[in-house]
Design an enzyme around this catalytic site. Structure first.
Site, PDB file in Angstrom:
ATOM      1  N   SER A 186      60.996 -64.983  23.958  1.00 32.66           N
ATOM      2  CA  SER A 186      60.729 -66.472  23.737  1.00 32.66           C
ATOM      3  C   SER A 186      61.055 -66.629  22.216  1.00 32.66           C
ATOM      4  CB  SER A 186      59.544 -66.757  24.155  1.00 32.66           C
ATOM      5  OG  SER A 186      58.401 -65.658  23.860  1.00 32.66           O
ATOM      6  N   HIS A 214      61.267 -68.064  30.509  1.00 32.17           N
ATOM      7  CA  HIS A 214      62.170 -68.872  29.807  1.00 32.17           C
ATOM      8  C   HIS A 214      63.493 -69.091  30.192  1.00 32.17           C
ATOM      9  CE1 HIS A 214      59.450 -70.124  26.409  1.00 32.17           C
ATOM     10  NE2 HIS A 214      58.968 -68.957  26.690  1.00 32.17           N
ATOM     11  N   LYS A 244      57.079 -74.111  32.614  1.00 26.60           N
ATOM     12  CA  LYS A 244      57.835 -74.383  31.656  1.00 26.60           C
ATOM     13  C   LYS A 244      58.756 -75.365  31.929  1.00 26.60           C
ATOM     14  CE  LYS A 244      56.445 -70.341  29.066  1.00 26.60           C
ATOM     15  NZ  LYS A 244      56.395 -69.077  29.167  1.00 26.60           N
TER      16      LYS A 244
HETATM   17  C1  LIG Z   1      55.217 -68.218  29.057  1.00 25.31           C
HETATM   18  C2  LIG Z   1      55.213 -66.947  29.820  1.00 25.31           C
HETATM   19  C3  LIG Z   1      54.464 -66.603  30.947  1.00 25.31           C
HETATM   20  C4  LIG Z   1      53.237 -67.294  30.986  1.00 25.31           C
HETATM   21  O1  LIG Z   1      53.277 -68.393  32.239  1.00 25.31           O
HETATM   22  P1  LIG Z   1      52.328 -69.206  32.506  1.00 25.31           P
HETATM   23  O2  LIG Z   1      52.676 -70.116  33.735  1.00 25.31           O
HETATM   24  O3  LIG Z   1      52.219 -70.415  31.134  1.00 25.31           O
HETATM   25  O4  LIG Z   1      51.156 -68.671  32.627  1.00 25.31           O
HETATM   26  C5  LIG Z   1      54.690 -65.413  31.428  1.00 25.31           C
HETATM   27  N1  LIG Z   1      55.513 -64.497  31.053  1.00 25.31           N
HETATM   28  C6  LIG Z   1      56.260 -65.072  30.168  1.00 25.31           C
HETATM   29  C7  LIG Z   1      57.807 -64.103  29.803  1.00 25.31           C
HETATM   30  C8  LIG Z   1      56.360 -66.140  29.348  1.00 25.31           C
HETATM   31  O5  LIG Z   1      57.204 -66.250  28.553  1.00 25.31           O
END
Ligand SMILES: *Cc1c(COP(=O)(O)O)cnc(C)c1O
Length: 396
Positions: A186, A214, A244
């Site tokens: 990310s 992502h 996301k």
């Molecule tokens: C954003 C993210 C999460 C968390 O996801 P949420 O649904 O916001 O709890 C988990 N793993 C990765 C790799 C992320 O980028």
């Protein structure tokens, strides 16, 4: 009476953070988290959300969520294994399995929770986990929770992974060895080298675990990083988030039926925490159906990303080596990065600075997250502001 020791701990540490300028002040939004947001009564072009496809404010999804509230109420009422499994949760899971081309899927309350749930349901103190050094915090915590031996490998360094996989499996010390990686990283927007990871996994009989938070909705025409590489039947655990690109909240694990059956009886957040609300489940299901029916939003996301990247590059910014819509503007110096973000904000662009310890020292950056919901006019306006502030701070 509150504890004096606690009070002292909190005031000392908070003061320390504030003195170092590391105390994160949160700006609440007075609007939805769309391409334009309102903060302190001011409208800003939003380049900071993970709402890749603009689905968080999609009208169809809002209607579906309201209908689900009318039918099922606002809460699920219990954990999934008692009687908090509503028909809509089952439908969501069936849709997720189709989306990911797997036998089955299980939904959780968040992507973070997936990693709390899935790793420790399978791995224990007699096992080892090979983990990319840049993996997300929730993966790191999930690995720790399992009590397995954690062996970090250098970021996307396949020689290092191979050597460590060989050493771990040949030592005979561990019952099971897992390799675990983000699908898309990310902070830089680079993609995990999944074809090589899968090859190494096959050679050493490693369990494969890809957290594609992502990548889903973004790569593989929306289906994610694993699909992008055509590896849907080669990855044991496919983790995704509904928070996301899907625009709602929640997470899921997709994989073989047997794996999902096991997670339903052994993963603790499924057994001991109430499921997502009916509105979340219904909106997530519909969002995934929309992604499977049409790639229009996905194409728009990529078109906007290419446009923003080309514009920033032409202005002379260092945008790193991102292979995805994630577009960092690498400034380097931490103080200057924060000043840059602040001035962008004053001029009308909301793009957050990301500095040590989230990224290595000296690689401070402002991270831009373009979406399918941005218009060309918004992106042009953002680029004009980037140019003015970049020149003012002598970054370009
Ligand atoms: C954003 C993210 C999460 C968390 O996801 P949420 O649904 O916001 O709890 C988990 N793993 C990765 C790799 C992320 O980028």
């Amino acid at each position: 009476m509150s504890s004096n020791i606690l009070n002292q701990f909190l005031s000392e540490n908070l003061e320390d953070l504030r003195n170092k300028g590391l105390y994160n002040e949160i700006d609440p939004l007075e609007s939805a988290n769309g391409p334009i947001i309102k903060i302190n009564r001011k409208e800003l072009i939003n380049l900071s959300s993970n709402n890749y496809l603009g689905l968080a404010t999609n009208d169809t999804l809002k209607t579906i969520a309201k209908e689900a509230v009318d039918k099922y109420g606002v809460g699920a009422g219990a954990v999934r294994t008692i009687n908090g499994t509503l028909q809509i949760h089952v439908e969501l899971e069936e849709t997720l399995a189709k989306f990911k081309h797997t036998e089955a899927a299980i939904a959780y309350q968040s992507g973070f929770n997936c990693n709390m749930a899935a790793i420790s349901a399978v791995m224990d103190k007699n096992d080892a986990i090979l983990s990319d050094e840049l993996n997300h915090a929730s993966i790191i915590d999930g690995c720790r929770l399992s009590k397995a031996k954690i062996i970090r490998f250098n970021h996307s360094d396949m020689d290092d992974l191979r050597a460590k996989a060989k050493e771990a499996t040949e030592s005979g010390q561990y019952n099971k060895v897992m390799v675990i990686t983000d699908g898309v990283f990310s902070m830089d927007g680079d993609i995990a080298k999944l074809p090589e990871i899968v090859k190494i996994a096959e050679e050493f009989d490693l369990i494969t675990y890809v957290d594609d938070a992502h990548g889903s909705g973004v790569l593989g025409k929306g289906a994610g990083t694993v699909k992008h590489f055509g590896l849907s039947d080669k990855v044991d655990f496919q983790i995704g988030t509904l928070s996301k690109a899907i625009g709602v909240v929640g997470g899921y694990v997709a994989g073989k039926q047997q794996l999902i059956d096991w997670l339903k009886v052994r993963s603790r957040p499924f057994l001991f925490s109430t499921s997502v609300t009916p509105a979340d489940a219904a909106a997530s299901k519909k969002a995934i159906e929309m992604l499977m029916e049409s790639t229009a939003l996905n194409e728009k996301l990529w078109e906007n990303s290419e446009y923003l990247k080309a514009g920033l590059k032409k202005l002379g910014f260092n945008i790193g080596d991102s292979e995805t819509p994630i577009t960092p503007c690498i400034i380097g110096d931490e103080v200057k990065t924060q000043e840059f973000s602040k001035k962008l904000n004053e001029a009308g662009v909301y793009a957050k600075s990301i500095v040590f310890p989230t990224v290595p020292r000296g690689t401070g950056r402002v991270r831009n997250m373009p979406s399918a919901a941005h218009t060309k006019e918004m992106l042009d306006q953002a680029l004009t502001i980037y140019e003015a502030v970049g020149k003012e701070l002598e970054i370009i």
